[in-house]
Design a protein around this motif. Structure first.
Motif, short mmCIF file in Angstrom:
data_model
loop_
_atom_site.label_atom_id
_atom_site.label_comp_id
_atom_site.label_asym_id
_atom_site.label_seq_id
_atom_site.Cartn_x
_atom_site.Cartn_y
_atom_site.Cartn_z
N ALA A 254 -49.85 65.75 76.77
CA ALA A 254 -48.59 66.44 77.06
C ALA A 254 -48.40 67.64 76.14
CB ALA A 254 -47.42 65.47 76.91
N ILE A 255 -48.63 67.47 74.85
CA ILE A 255 -48.44 68.57 73.90
C ILE A 255 -49.37 69.73 74.27
CG2 ILE A 255 -48.68 69.28 71.50
CD1 ILE A 255 -47.96 66.38 70.72
N GLY A 256 -50.64 69.41 74.52
CA GLY A 256 -51.60 70.45 74.84
C GLY A 256 -51.27 71.18 76.13
N GLU B 255 -46.39 66.63 65.07
CA GLU B 255 -46.97 67.68 65.90
C GLU B 255 -45.92 68.36 66.79
OE1 GLU B 255 -49.89 69.00 65.75
OE2 GLU B 255 -50.80 67.63 64.34
N ALA B 256 -45.44 67.66 67.81
CA ALA B 256 -44.58 68.32 68.79
C ALA B 256 -43.30 68.88 68.17
CB ALA B 256 -44.22 67.34 69.91
N ALA B 257 -42.64 68.09 67.33
CA ALA B 257 -41.34 68.52 66.80
C ALA B 257 -41.47 69.58 65.73
CB ALA B 257 -40.57 67.32 66.25
N PRO C 72 -42.98 72.22 74.95
CA PRO C 72 -41.88 71.52 75.62
C PRO C 72 -42.37 70.30 76.37
CG PRO C 72 -42.49 73.50 76.83
CD PRO C 72 -43.24 73.55 75.54
N MET C 73 -41.52 69.30 76.46
CA MET C 73 -41.84 68.11 77.25
C MET C 73 -40.59 67.27 77.44
SD MET C 73 -43.61 65.36 74.66
CE MET C 73 -44.86 66.44 74.03
N ARG D 114 -37.58 72.72 74.70
CA ARG D 114 -37.23 71.61 73.82
C ARG D 114 -38.13 70.40 74.06
NH1 ARG D 114 -31.96 72.17 71.84
NH2 ARG D 114 -32.56 70.50 70.40
N VAL D 115 -38.23 69.60 73.03
CA VAL D 115 -38.85 68.27 73.14
C VAL D 115 -37.71 67.28 73.38
CG1 VAL D 115 -40.12 66.46 71.95
CG2 VAL D 115 -40.80 68.86 71.67
N VAL D 116 -37.72 66.66 74.55
CA VAL D 116 -36.65 65.73 74.93
C VAL D 116 -37.25 64.34 75.08
CG1 VAL D 116 -34.82 65.21 76.59
CG2 VAL D 116 -35.50 67.59 76.19
#
Length: 729
Positions: free
Chosen positions: A457-459, A487-489, A502-503, A562-564
């Motif tokens: 997802a991040i990639g 990583e993501a945040a 974003p995810m 955003r990361v939700v």
């Protein structure tokens, strides 16, 4: 004299006198001009390492994990295109410098010294960390990673093939590109690295396009623990689906030649490869590390004698490209230039306030194509007979499924992924029919590895997709929480908002599953998410709200990057009845696709002023039952549904409770670490005096009939409400 100064003096002495290490002669396709360019990048990397240590001693710099010994990575950089996204090991300054030579308009020494000085003018992190990274160089910044960047590198590589089939609006990677990811030999043993490499091989064996070049930089030691000789080759050279290449990182000709071969293989075959590069580590692990405390002096001096810069001087001299004296002059001139730049860089301003530091937690919004929602014709074709049922009350699981369908129909860049989400339709049927509707490219059945699911997802988020990964159960998130936390945040924060991933992370969770599964399937703790800055946490309590909140979550990811994290209460998936059997009072009709609940909007159910019950998720269901019983006893309560757990909707909560002098918080999470702690503090600081909470015990949830014994219940909520009312009478 410290080891850095010894290495410096050794170079000056040996380069001029010709006391150079032995090795293979120059060969291959490396041209004289390119060889000199690589050498200059190596020298600049070394000069910056020396300067960073001097800056730290002077109180002007704050990070000294250097790249000395790994300068051969400059040759790897020149074997790749500057548009190939690179996730770098923290010892890869030479790679970044060499790549900067491929991109016009770069001032890499100045930029990196600003980073060393933590200046707010640092173009990568804005003064928040010394990181390698650059938007212009296609290098997302990494902090001191221990393999945590490998899963997202797999995801980014996967996204290149996915974009050929479904090109996202905000794609950044070229469709003929590859992704490079480097790491150390010690990090290769980390479970995250092993999982990512296994995932790449798993995908490759199934002929999934995955243009990914892993680069293992093998200096033979991880801080003080040696890597067994031959371990990387033995453990990596025969992985199914992944080609193995080996290069001598002390020899820029060999490294460049082999890296070109590896890149050609990855680019043309669309398969992963691992480039194993032999290096040495000079100076020890970091500034405070003294290698002679755990290595013999002879071992340290043997590595120093194999200084890759001395090898490069030998190769340039043997090829007739540069004399030893010319190579030494480049070195001394570069060191002097770096010192001049340093004297200016250390005067540049720093971040000063909390507002300055936190300004990049939230990534900038981006312009997206506006749409009017899916057309009636498209909806009729995709939904079929389900369309007729949408006007009838349905349980939450079905309404989430329909919301996902509408969203994926409207936005082609949305991709769902997770274990069992496709052919099976999810453990609870929430993703049923999605793969038939949108195909396996957009509803991806992954292998069983939460780190790889989130890395995918991040990639993909790096390349313009809006991923909707699923974690089957909340407890399973703990296997991979660093992919969100580390990583993501953190990506927008450490890139000064230049990069985002974003995810919308869907997680089935929380308790009340009537005895099924115990604590692995009834995890009533969100503490691991609550303290991650910048993320949004949503938790719906009925099907209509779930659909409307999911639409807002996708908007937040798609438009605001955003990361939700979207927590779906498993016990409410099938819930139909509220007060008595077959009353159907907890089912809802499907809201039209244009309806959504905005971030920060809370739900207010009832107008009573005797008591406000503040809750979320399963707590709202139980509190609604308690509300009816309290009404029968002459107490008029309102139930306020938080919906959004982070950021906490403080203003909306205070507005919704202002007419109520008594507030009861109902939180199914545990006494320690639950949302109730923050809510109690917030209401207390706002001046609320009549305040109480009903929370779960600090205990895991058992399997069997006692499944709810430690959790709030309708009866415990009623009892707490009566006590709170009684205290004021």
């Amino acid at each position: 004299m410290d080891r850095a100064e010894i290495v410096h003096q050794n170079f000056l002495d040996h380069a001029v006198k010709g006391n150079l290490p032995e090795g293979a002669a120059p060969s291959g396709r490396l041209s004289p001009d390119l060889a000199v360019s690589i050498y200059r990048a190596q020298v600049l990397s070394r000069a910056l390492d020396r300067t960073s240590r001097a800056m730290q001693k002077a109180g002007q710099g704050f990070y000294t994990i250097g790249s000395s010994g790994h300068e051969g990575m400059a040759a790897v950089a020149r074997a790749l295109r500057p548009t190939d996204m690179a996730f770098l090991h923290y010892r890869d300054a030479a790679f970044q410098i060499a790549r900067a030579d491929q991109v016009p308009g770069q001032n890499i020494a100045w930029d990196m010294l600003l980073s060393f000085a933590c200046s707010r003018e640092d173009p990568t992190s804005g003064g928040r960390h010394k990181v390698l990274g650059s938007k212009a160089l296609m290098i997302p910044p990494q902090t001191s990673t221990i393999a945590s960047h490998l899963p997202k590198a797999v995801g980014a590589a996967y996204s290149i093939g996915a974009a050929r089939r479904h090109d996202p609006e905000h794609r950044v990677l070229p469709q003929d590109g590859l992704v490079m990811c480097s790491f150390g030999d010690a990090s290769a043993n980390h479970s995250t690295a092993q999982g990512a490499i296994n995932t790449a091989c798993w995908a490759s064996v199934q002929s999934t396009p995955l243009p990914l070049l892993f680069v293992c930089e093998d200096n033979g030691i991880g801080i003080s623990t040696k890597t067994p000789k031959g371990w990387i080759e033995a453990s990596m050279s025969h992985r199914p689906g992944m080609r193995y290449f080996q290069a001598d990182g002390l020899n820029i000709h060999d490294t460049y030649e082999v890296a070109c071969e590896a890149a050609k293989y990855v680019r043309e075959q669309r398969k992963p490869a691992l480039l194993h590069v032999r290096t040495v580590r000079l100076y020890g692990h970091a500034g405070a590390d003294v290698p002679t405390t755990y290595l013999s002096k002879a071992e340290v001096e043997a590595d120093e004698a194999n200084d890759p810069l001395l090898h490069s001087v030998r190769l340039l001299s043997q090829a007739g490209t540069l004399s030893r004296q010319e190579a030494a002059q480049i070195y001394t001139d570069t060191c002097a230039r770096v010192e001049r730049i340093r004297s200016e860089a250390v005067t540049r301003p720093h971040l000063e306030t909390a507002t300055d530091v936190s300004a990049s937690l939230i990534p900038p919004a981006r312009t997206c194509r506006s749409g009017n929602g899916p057309s009636p014709e498209a909806r009729a074709e995709v939904f079929g007979s389900d369309l007729r049922a949408q006007s009838e009350p349905q349980p939450m699981s079905r309404l989430i499924n329909w919301a996902l369908t509408d969203l994926m129909l409207e936005h082609g860049e949305l991709v769902a992924m997770g274990e069992d989400v496709g052919r099976k339709g999810g453990v609870y049927g929430v993703t049923q029919k999605l793969q038939q509707r949108f195909g396996p490219d957009r509803v991806i059945d992954t292998l069983l590895d939460e780190q790889s699911i989130l890395g995918l997802a991040i990639g993909m988020g790096h390349n313009g997709f809006v991923p909707i990964p699923e974690i089957q159960f909340l407890a399973y998130l703990h296997n991979a929480e660093d992919q969100i936390r580390g990583e993501a945040a953190t990506l927008p924060f450490f890139s000064n908002g230049q990069f985002a991933n974003p995810m919308v992370l869907r997680i089935a969770g929380l308790g009340y599953q009537k005895g099924f599964g115990g604590h692995f399937h009834n995890d009533n703790s969100l503490a691991v998410l609550r303290d991650i800055p910048g993320i949004v946490i949503a938790c719906p309590s009925d099907g209509a709200e779930a659909a409307m909140m999911l639409r807002e979550a996708v908007r937040l990811a798609r438009e605001e990057q955003r990361v939700v994290v979207f927590i779906e209460p498993i016990a409410l998936y099938p819930m139909r009845d509220l007060h008595e059997a077959k009353d159907g009072a907890w089912m809802r009709s499907y809201p039209s696709p244009d309806q959504r609940i905005a971030l920060g909007d809370v739900g207010v159910n009832g107008e009573g002023t005797d008591l406000a019950i503040v809750t979320y998720g399963n707590g709202r269901y139980l509190s609604t039952q308690a509300q009816a019983e309290l009404h029968n006893q002459g107490i008029n309560a309102r139930v306020i549904d938080l919906r959004w757990l982070a950021p906490l909707p403080k203003d909306a909560l205070l507005a919704a409770t202002k007419e109520c002098s008594r507030i009861l918080i109902v939180d199914e999470c545990r006494t320690t670490g639950s949302q109730s702690e923050g809510l109690m503090a917030m209401f207390h600081e706002a001046g609320t005096s009549q305040l109480a909470r009903v929370v779960a015990e600090d205990c895991f949830i058992p399997t069997g009939p006692a499944y709810a014994a430690t959790l709030p219940s309708k009866d415990s909520i009623v009892a707490a409400a009566l006590r709170l009312i009684g205290e004021d009478q």
